[in-house]
Design an enzyme around this catalytic site. Sequence first.
Site, mmCIF file in Angstrom:
data_model
loop_
_atom_site.group_PDB
_atom_site.id
_atom_site.type_symbol
_atom_site.label_atom_id
_atom_site.label_comp_id
_atom_site.label_asym_id
_atom_site.label_seq_id
_atom_site.Cartn_x
_atom_site.Cartn_y
_atom_site.Cartn_z
ATOM 1 C CG HIS A 1 -74.755 -75.824 5.556
ATOM 2 N ND1 HIS A 1 -73.443 -75.544 5.417
ATOM 3 C CD2 HIS A 1 -75.245 -74.624 5.218
ATOM 4 C CE1 HIS A 1 -73.167 -74.173 5.316
ATOM 5 N NE2 HIS A 1 -74.380 -73.538 5.386
ATOM 6 C CE LYS B 1 -93.779 -80.721 13.510
ATOM 7 N NZ LYS B 1 -94.733 -79.611 13.968
ATOM 8 C CG HIS B 2 -89.507 -80.264 10.099
ATOM 9 N ND1 HIS B 2 -90.146 -81.444 9.595
ATOM 10 C CD2 HIS B 2 -90.974 -79.629 10.237
ATOM 11 C CE1 HIS B 2 -91.352 -81.830 9.593
ATOM 12 N NE2 HIS B 2 -91.951 -80.421 9.895
ATOM 13 C CG ASN C 1 -77.134 -67.491 7.318
ATOM 14 O OD1 ASN C 1 -75.917 -67.971 7.524
ATOM 15 N ND2 ASN C 1 -77.557 -66.923 6.230
#
Length: 534
Positions: free
Chosen positions: A534, A285-286, A428
Amino acid sequence: MTDAATRGAPVRIRRALLSVSDKTGLVDQARKLAAMGVELVSTGGTSKLLKEAGLAVRDVAELTGFPEMMDGRVKTLHPAVHGGLLYLRDNPSHVKDAETHGIGAIDLIYVNLYPFEATVAAGADFGTCIENIDIGGPAMLRAAAKNGSFVAVCTDGGDVDAVIAQMEASQGSVPVALCRKLAAKTYARTAAYDAAISSWYARQLGDTAPDWAAMGGQLQEALRYGENPHQKAAFYVTGEKRPGVATARQLQGKALSYNNINDTDAAYELIGELGADTPAVAIIKHANPCGVAQGKTIIDAYRAALACDSTSAFGGIVALNRPLDGATADEISQVFTEVVIAPGADADAEAIFAKKKNLRLLITEGLPDPAAAGQFVKTVAGGFLMQDRDFGRITRADLKVVTRRTPTEEQFDDLLFAWRVAKHVKSNTIVYARDGATVGIGAGQMSRIDSARIAARKAEDAAELAGWVVPKTKGCVAASDAFFPFPDGLLQAASAGATAVIQPGGSIRDDEVIAAADDAGLAMVFTGMRHFRH
């Protein structure tokens, strides 16, 4: 002389130069052109094919006065060709030069380039790749595109069909607007072609930071919008044959959205990380996993992955490392799912999903190799960053036990599993895992201790929803994508129930963290490798 911006008269097609590598559909297209009175000029194998089909074709050597030479490396690089493509039909000086030197206008050119990209993808040797670099083709295309107000330039069969359709509707003429559109496409095609060559050459030289970097792609689909409805978006493919969303067959469902494509790519790269030895499922998800698991069967793996965070799985992406069967498809269909991607699917699975019109089913015929080299590109203001795909891999032999307590064999397996999942979670991150399944995931937090807390809270929520007495984090292992800068994140994982930890190590406070692990009775291993994402 008429200003170029005001040129708008239809382009009359009287002569066409055809010189193609991929000859699919060419004979029929040439017949249609000839039927409209177009003179055909061609080269080499293209000319031979058309003549064998009974068409009247003039060899390009008749225009240039020179035969093809040097194994075909030189055949079209001549003023008779480039002059015919480049001269401005409304410039008296250009017209006079053409008449003086016997240069006739070339009004349509169809060139699809030597298959350099396909040759590289097939693993050909250096010499073969070099011989598949087209020189005359791009030169002619670029010349014709520069003169796009007077020449129709085609780089694929679809372009030729569009031109023929306009000619049939307009007594042999083509709107200048179409010619200019084709010219723009041509420059993009030759740019992408050169980008493929330059990237390949840099790889041959081992040059990871060439002075100039280029990239190109072919439109796969214009998307309804991007991440948000006010953003325009499109999906381009590079030709890389890596199994995944760009190469998959979509068996059903509406078109993929920008977010679907992004999330499905993340899901399948993660499932590729786990390999094919043990059935595995990832739910995304996302672009972050909300549950990942291995199991004795693919349906067992799905159930365990869903149990990690069934709330977040709603509207998610499901990736499998094994072909989808009917029983698993039926289970998946009980939860609203946007996309399912797998190496295959049986007839029962396809029939079950056929009832779910909004669910997209993608079939890849393989898994991505997590150790394969590749490039990752991210744009920034005024430029872009380019780096290797994160193909770092850790095995049992790479792990360094740094605590008094050594993990058990079962813990070693779970530690490696959690580590491979953590590689695909936004930093993180903290991943809790037990028995080959994630039991809590904390993603994308500014503080690692917050990630540990969120992962624990999700495990508590899952336990409450399922009616378990205690969360599955009790007795789990924990993975951290980067080192613990302080003992607090480690101790948070311990308070959640972790008994063994895997992390890169490398902090200036490693000794403090190791001491805290020993005091808490934890086993801990260092990988020596970080997986920021990231």
